[in-house]
Design a protein around this motif. Structure first.
Motif, PDB file in Angstrom:
ATOM      1  N   ARG A 331       0.839  -1.210   0.000  1.00 35.38           N
ATOM      2  CA  ARG A 331       0.000   0.000   0.000  1.00 35.38           C
ATOM      3  C   ARG A 331       0.868   1.252   0.000  1.00 35.38           C
ATOM      4  NH1 ARG A 331      -4.446   0.393   4.392  1.00 35.38           N
ATOM      5  NH2 ARG A 331      -4.993   2.143   3.022  1.00 35.38           N
ATOM      6  N   LEU A 332       1.940   1.224   0.762  1.00 37.12           N
ATOM      7  CA  LEU A 332       2.846   2.370   0.787  1.00 37.12           C
ATOM      8  C   LEU A 332       3.613   2.495  -0.520  1.00 37.12           C
ATOM      9  CD1 LEU A 332       4.263   2.155   4.425  1.00 37.12           C
ATOM     10  CD2 LEU A 332       2.730   3.900   3.511  1.00 37.12           C
ATOM     11  N   LEU A 333       4.006   1.372  -1.102  1.00 39.02           N
ATOM     12  CA  LEU A 333       4.720   1.424  -2.374  1.00 39.02           C
ATOM     13  C   LEU A 333       3.827   1.972  -3.480  1.00 39.02           C
ATOM     14  CD1 LEU A 333       6.657  -1.971  -2.173  1.00 39.02           C
ATOM     15  CD2 LEU A 333       7.539   0.330  -1.743  1.00 39.02           C
ATOM     16  N   ARG A 334       2.555   1.607  -3.480  1.00 33.35           N
ATOM     17  CA  ARG A 334       1.630   2.154  -4.491  1.00 33.35           C
ATOM     18  C   ARG A 334       1.430   3.654  -4.274  1.00 33.35           C
ATOM     19  NH1 ARG A 334      -1.156  -2.802  -3.519  1.00 33.35           N
ATOM     20  NH2 ARG A 334      -2.658  -1.756  -2.133  1.00 33.35           N
ATOM     21  N   LEU A 335       1.391   4.079  -3.013  1.00 36.75           N
ATOM     22  CA  LEU A 335       1.260   5.498  -2.724  1.00 36.75           C
ATOM     23  C   LEU A 335       2.484   6.260  -3.223  1.00 36.75           C
ATOM     24  CD1 LEU A 335      -0.208   7.866  -1.407  1.00 36.75           C
ATOM     25  CD2 LEU A 335       0.851   7.218   0.773  1.00 36.75           C
ATOM     26  N   VAL A 445      -1.515   9.231  13.797  1.00 36.91           N
ATOM     27  CA  VAL A 445      -1.932   7.888  13.402  1.00 36.91           C
ATOM     28  C   VAL A 445      -2.235   7.070  14.651  1.00 36.91           C
ATOM     29  CG1 VAL A 445      -1.277   5.785  12.193  1.00 36.91           C
ATOM     30  CG2 VAL A 445      -0.510   8.000  11.319  1.00 36.91           C
ATOM     31  N   ARG A 446      -3.483   6.629  14.803  1.00 41.25           N
ATOM     32  CA  ARG A 446      -3.892   5.825  15.950  1.00 41.25           C
ATOM     33  C   ARG A 446      -3.716   4.336  15.713  1.00 41.25           C
ATOM     34  NH1 ARG A 446      -7.509   7.959  19.732  1.00 41.25           N
ATOM     35  NH2 ARG A 446      -8.641   5.982  19.749  1.00 41.25           N
ATOM     36  N   LEU A 451      -2.072   4.437   8.148  1.00 44.82           N
ATOM     37  CA  LEU A 451      -0.968   5.282   7.705  1.00 44.82           C
ATOM     38  C   LEU A 451      -1.116   5.766   6.263  1.00 44.82           C
ATOM     39  CD1 LEU A 451       1.760   6.608   8.185  1.00 44.82           C
ATOM     40  CD2 LEU A 451       2.863   4.399   7.694  1.00 44.82           C
ATOM     41  N   PRO A 452      -1.353   4.902   5.269  1.00 45.03           N
ATOM     42  CA  PRO A 452      -1.454   5.421   3.897  1.00 45.03           C
ATOM     43  C   PRO A 452      -2.591   6.433   3.731  1.00 45.03           C
ATOM     44  CG  PRO A 452      -1.142   3.045   3.877  1.00 45.03           C
ATOM     45  CD  PRO A 452      -1.437   3.423   5.288  1.00 45.03           C
ATOM     46  N   ALA A 460      -0.638  14.047   0.372  1.00 41.02           N
ATOM     47  CA  ALA A 460       0.442  13.326  -0.291  1.00 41.02           C
ATOM     48  C   ALA A 460       0.284  13.288  -1.805  1.00 41.02           C
ATOM     49  CB  ALA A 460       0.541  11.904   0.258  1.00 41.02           C
ATOM     50  N   LEU A 461      -0.962  13.317  -2.300  1.00 38.22           N
ATOM     51  CA  LEU A 461      -1.202  13.244  -3.747  1.00 38.22           C
ATOM     52  C   LEU A 461      -1.626  14.581  -4.339  1.00 38.22           C
ATOM     53  CD1 LEU A 461      -3.086   9.802  -3.906  1.00 38.22           C
ATOM     54  CD2 LEU A 461      -0.649  10.277  -4.235  1.00 38.22           C
ATOM     55  N   ASP A 462      -1.520  15.645  -3.565  1.00 37.31           N
ATOM     56  CA  ASP A 462      -1.937  16.971  -4.026  1.00 37.31           C
ATOM     57  C   ASP A 462      -0.801  17.956  -3.750  1.00 37.31           C
ATOM     58  OD1 ASP A 462      -3.008  19.560  -4.294  1.00 37.31           O
ATOM     59  OD2 ASP A 462      -5.016  18.890  -3.734  1.00 37.31           O
ATOM     60  N   PRO A 463      -0.005  18.323  -4.763  1.00 37.41           N
ATOM     61  CA  PRO A 463       1.160  19.186  -4.528  1.00 37.41           C
ATOM     62  C   PRO A 463       0.816  20.513  -3.868  1.00 37.41           C
ATOM     63  CG  PRO A 463       1.277  18.189  -6.713  1.00 37.41           C
ATOM     64  CD  PRO A 463      -0.085  17.858  -6.168  1.00 37.41           C
ATOM     65  N   ASP A 464      -0.312  21.109  -4.228  1.00 35.29           N
ATOM     66  CA  ASP A 464      -0.664  22.399  -3.627  1.00 35.29           C
ATOM     67  C   ASP A 464      -0.970  22.248  -2.134  1.00 35.29           C
ATOM     68  OD1 ASP A 464      -0.330  23.671  -6.042  1.00 35.29           O
ATOM     69  OD2 ASP A 464      -2.452  23.510  -6.599  1.00 35.29           O
TER      70      ASP A 464
END
Length: 580
Positions: A331-335, A445-446, A451-452, A460-464
């Motif tokens: 999941r982290l690698l795909r992120l 993170v609880r 985490l992802p 993480a997926l939005d530069p602005d």
């Protein structure tokens, strides 16, 4: 060793000494170099010398001075710093706290008002500081730095009484360490005279009743500002009310030790990378923590998430994180792929011995590699701060100073142990305080399975959104450091102006109670299985005082003890009340 400490025409020009036990010829050379530096600073355009050489004022005490300039008033302060012996064990947490105060809160580049001119006394051992207290040498408002764990625990115990009549405990049984060697770091510690100080801290019923040094500071007749580093299990949560201000440099301290206490302050814990012999507190080598402790102000790189950490049974949150990475790292690698950035994680797993039993690497740039490529030293966008020996292991502060977004471990809310004895340790980051009502723009993170999604929610997926988050972290950092510096300077100024208002006294045990405590210890050590039957707990702090050892090679620092019966209080009570 001596050198010019940053004669760059801006702030610092002075001499620093690597350690206080320098031979006389070297001290003479240092004094000569100090004289030459006056000329150097004049040649650099009249730079004020703001850091001067440490000089001995008696065989066990050095004195030096430093200053930070700013418009307006200058607060003249007195510092007292206990090194303790042996040096390798005298400042793991303390020098981090001092570095935060001296080189972060008083970073010349940041300070806009209220200059500081400080005189610093550095003590070679606790006896020297106790003597200074008894001679009333500390001025009102003095800032005193002490490590509770490494320097303040009274480790003496009744060995001779236990092995003699009428108990006749077998000395080999009492000194049982299994196959654990003694730590070389402990120097000349004699296990027939001293318990392991980590065991005393973990198992004594009341830390204050096992620390003459802390009681002496709280009993001091003039108001002080006492920095109590190393209390990473929040054990000093019920200190009596006194005229002193107390600073707890511990991420988890706010809810347990500061909230509702007007004279208690908090600093974040961090700068764990300073744990080297060259980093020796005020009397330090050039290139030590003075260079490392300031904010990096570097642009973040192309690493989305970064962390390298050890995993032991006493780091339960990291055990859970390892389990998550073992099964869900994809999941982290795909992120990482979706963000166009890199995920770089490395976990070294220790079970019982110094060598790791295995290493897990999660690196999106080379899925087949067994090692992380460290060619990119720029700060990551998100810095993971999993709880370790202490709650955050200082990683939140390190991330904040480098400009990354800290990923705060709040899993203690679900695992019940990784807070390490402190109450709701993330509370300050999450809520702020009454006089600093600002929530940190961090990621919380609880549960590691979140985490992802938590990273995506943080941009993480939005530069602005990500740029806005990073700017918010920088703005928060500057506001936080100004708040903490102002609170500390206010405490010093208030203590300087205050009149003594409390009196404390220690109540000792009578002979009957002392004999009863010895009988209890004898019953404990008379059990042939006392060592073997110890059940370790992931809630215990640190990696010492156990029947096995983990990552740091500390092993044992004296006779072991796993129960309050063998580490009882050394005094009956300590009471403070308003002065008559």
């Amino acid at each position: 060793y001596a050198a010019c400490a940053g004669c760059d025409g801006s702030a610092h020009c002075g001499v620093v000494m690597q350690f206080y036990r320098e031979p006389e010829p070297k001290r003479t050379a240092l004094a000569a170099l100090e004289d030459d530096l006056d000329e150097w600073c004049r040649a650099l355009g009249g730079v004020e010398k703001t850091w001067t050489a440490a000089k001995p004022i008696n065989p066990t005490t050095l004195q030096d001075a430093w200053a930070v300039k700013a418009p307006g008033e200058t607060l003249v302060i007195e510092e007292h710093f206990l090194y303790g012996q042996p040096a390798a064990l005298s400042g793991v947490f303390l020098k981090q706290a001092y570095a935060f105060w001296r080189f972060v809160l008083n970073d010349q580049r940041r300070v806009q008002h209220r200059g500081v001119r400080a005189t610093t006394r550095s003590y070679a051992d606790a006896a020297s500081l106790l003597d200074a207290l008894s001679q009333r040498e500390l001025a009102s408002g003095a800032l005193v730095f002490l490590d509770v764990l490494y320097q303040a625990m009274d480790a003496e115990y009744a060995y001779a009484d236990l092995v003699g009549e009428p108990y006749n405990i077998d000395p080999d049984r009492l000194l049982e360490h299994g196959d654990l060697p003694r730590s070389e770091l402990s120097g000349d510690v004699d296990p027939t005279r001293s318990l392991d100080f980590l065991c005393v801290y973990q198992h004594t019923p009341d830390v204050l009743l096992r620390s003459k040094l802390v009681r002496s500071l709280l009993s001091y007749e003039r108001p002080l500002v006492i920095v109590l580093a190393g209390d990473f299990d929040c054990r000093l949560r019920d200190l009596p009310h006194t005229h002193h201000h107390v600073v707890f440099p511990n991420d988890g301290a706010c809810a347990s030790q500061v909230d509702g206490r007007s004279r208690h302050l908090w600093w974040p814990e961090g700068l764990e990378g300073l744990d080297k012999l060259r980093d020796l507190g005020p009397v330090q080598a050039v290139g030590g923590f003075a260079a490392d402790a300031t904010t990096a102000d570097l642009p973040v790189g192309r690493v989305l998430l970064d962390a390298a950490f050890s995993v032991t049974p006493r780091k339960p949150s990291r055990v859970a994180l390892l389990d998550y990475l073992d099964t869900h790292k994809d999941r982290l690698l795909r992120l990482a792929d979706a963000s166009g950035m890199r995920v770089r994680l490395k976990a070294s797993v220790y079970r019982q011995r110094d060598a790791p039993s295995r290493t897990l690497v999660v690196d999106s740039s080379s899925s087949s590699s067994s090692e992380i490529d460290d060619d990119d030293d720029s700060p990551p966008v998100f810095a993971l701060a999993p709880a370790g020996d202490t709650w955050s292991s200082g990683r939140v502060l390190e991330a904040l100073l480098s400009g990354s977004v800290p990923v705060v471990d709040a899993t203690y809310a679900t695992d019940g142990v990784s807070a390490k004895g402190c109450d709701d340790p993330a509370k300050f980051w999450r809520e702020g305080a009454a006089d600093f009502p600002r929530a940190a723009p961090f990621v919380f993170v609880r549960d590691w399975t979140e985490l992802p999604d938590a990273l995506v929610d943080a941009g993480a997926l939005d530069p602005d959104r990500l740029d806005a988050r990073l700017r918010a972290v920088q703005t928060y950092r500057e506001a936080l450091l100004e708040y903490l510096r102002s609170k500390t300077l206010d405490a010093i100024a208030n203590a300087q102006a205050a009149s003594p208002s409390t009196t404390c006294r220690t109540v000792v045990f009578n002979e009957s109670t002392t004999a009863d405590l010895t009988r209890r210890a004898a019953r404990y050590y008379d059990d042939p299985h006392w060592f073997r039957d110890f059940h370790d707990s992931p809630a215990y702090p640190g990696s010492g005082c156990t029947t096995r050892y983990f990552t740091d090679g500390r092993k044992t620092h004296g006779a072991l003890c796993f129960d309050p019966a063998c580490a009882p209080p050394t005094v009956y009570a300590f009471r403070c009340a308003p002065s008559a």
